[in-house]
Design a protein around this motif. Structure first.
Motif, PDB file in Angstrom:
ATOM      1  N   MET A 151      33.001  25.262  18.246  1.00  0.00           N
ATOM      2  CA  MET A 151      34.218  25.971  17.850  1.00  0.00           C
ATOM      3  C   MET A 151      34.399  27.256  18.636  1.00  0.00           C
ATOM      4  N   ASP A 152      33.537  27.526  19.573  1.00  0.00           N
ATOM      5  CA  ASP A 152      33.688  28.686  20.438  1.00  0.00           C
ATOM      6  C   ASP A 152      33.425  30.010  19.713  1.00  0.00           C
ATOM      7  N   PHE A 153      32.426  30.020  18.816  1.00  0.00           N
ATOM      8  CA  PHE A 153      31.971  31.285  18.245  1.00  0.00           C
ATOM      9  C   PHE A 153      30.458  31.332  18.386  1.00  0.00           C
ATOM     10  N   SER A 195      25.939  23.353   7.558  1.00  0.00           N
ATOM     11  CA  SER A 195      24.669  23.709   6.908  1.00  0.00           C
ATOM     12  C   SER A 195      24.398  22.820   5.690  1.00  0.00           C
ATOM     13  N   SER A 196      25.432  22.476   4.930  1.00  0.00           N
ATOM     14  CA  SER A 196      25.254  21.575   3.781  1.00  0.00           C
ATOM     15  C   SER A 196      24.781  20.197   4.236  1.00  0.00           C
ATOM     16  N   ARG A 197      25.425  19.688   5.261  1.00  0.00           N
ATOM     17  CA  ARG A 197      25.043  18.374   5.786  1.00  0.00           C
ATOM     18  C   ARG A 197      23.590  18.376   6.236  1.00  0.00           C
ATOM     19  N   ARG A 198      23.196  19.370   6.996  1.00  0.00           N
ATOM     20  CA  ARG A 198      21.818  19.437   7.502  1.00  0.00           C
ATOM     21  C   ARG A 198      20.806  19.656   6.384  1.00  0.00           C
ATOM     22  N   TRP A 245      27.218  25.555  -1.816  1.00  0.00           N
ATOM     23  CA  TRP A 245      27.874  26.829  -1.495  1.00  0.00           C
ATOM     24  C   TRP A 245      28.937  27.179  -2.519  1.00  0.00           C
ATOM     25  N   SER A 246      29.089  28.439  -2.774  1.00  0.00           N
ATOM     26  CA  SER A 246      30.203  28.926  -3.577  1.00  0.00           C
ATOM     27  C   SER A 246      31.484  28.740  -2.766  1.00  0.00           C
ATOM     28  N   PRO A 247      32.618  28.514  -3.405  1.00  0.00           N
ATOM     29  CA  PRO A 247      33.864  28.375  -2.644  1.00  0.00           C
ATOM     30  C   PRO A 247      34.356  29.710  -2.075  1.00  0.00           C
ATOM     31  N   SER A 248      33.742  30.809  -2.477  1.00  0.00           N
ATOM     32  CA  SER A 248      34.202  32.120  -2.019  1.00  0.00           C
ATOM     33  C   SER A 248      33.327  32.639  -0.876  1.00  0.00           C
ATOM     34  N   ILE A 305      35.810  29.446  10.514  1.00  0.00           N
ATOM     35  CA  ILE A 305      34.397  29.643  10.833  1.00  0.00           C
ATOM     36  C   ILE A 305      33.535  29.433   9.589  1.00  0.00           C
ATOM     37  N   VAL A 306      33.916  30.032   8.475  1.00  0.00           N
ATOM     38  CA  VAL A 306      33.145  29.906   7.233  1.00  0.00           C
ATOM     39  C   VAL A 306      33.100  28.443   6.793  1.00  0.00           C
ATOM     40  N   ASN A 307      34.219  27.748   6.828  1.00  0.00           N
ATOM     41  CA  ASN A 307      34.243  26.335   6.436  1.00  0.00           C
ATOM     42  C   ASN A 307      33.337  25.498   7.334  1.00  0.00           C
TER      43      ASN A 307
END
Length: 84
Positions: free
Chosen positions: A1-3, A38-41, A56-59, A30-32
């Motif tokens: 994603m280029d970050f 990270s969840s997948r891994r 993860w929290s949605p916030s 970026i957060v999504n």
């Protein structure tokens, strides 16, 4: 994603990340991406959900630090406790 994640650390219920990104990306993109990958891994590594809800929290909280010296920000993040 280029970050690029320049520094990363955290505590039991939060993470701290210093991220450099182009203006074409939004913080929410970026957060999504970070939460999704990270969840997948995490689950691919065989870990179970720490509780009944999502990993993860949605916030999230984000702050801009333009002009602050990068080394000071990196040191701050390094001094946080490791995520559990």
């Amino acid at each position: 994603m280029d970050f690029q994640i320049l520094e990363f650390n955290g505590e039991g219920n939060q993470v701290h990340a210093l991220i450099e990104y182009p203006p074409k990306l939004s913080i929410s993109q970026i957060v999504n991406a970070l939460k999704g990958v990270s969840s997948r891994r995490y689950f691919q590594a065989g870990y179970k959900k720490p509780h009944k809800e999502a990993l993860w929290s949605p916030s999230y909280f984000s702050v801009s630090v333009g002009g602050a010296p990068l080394e000071i920000l990196k040191t701050y993040i390094q001094k946080q406790e490791k995520p559990s």
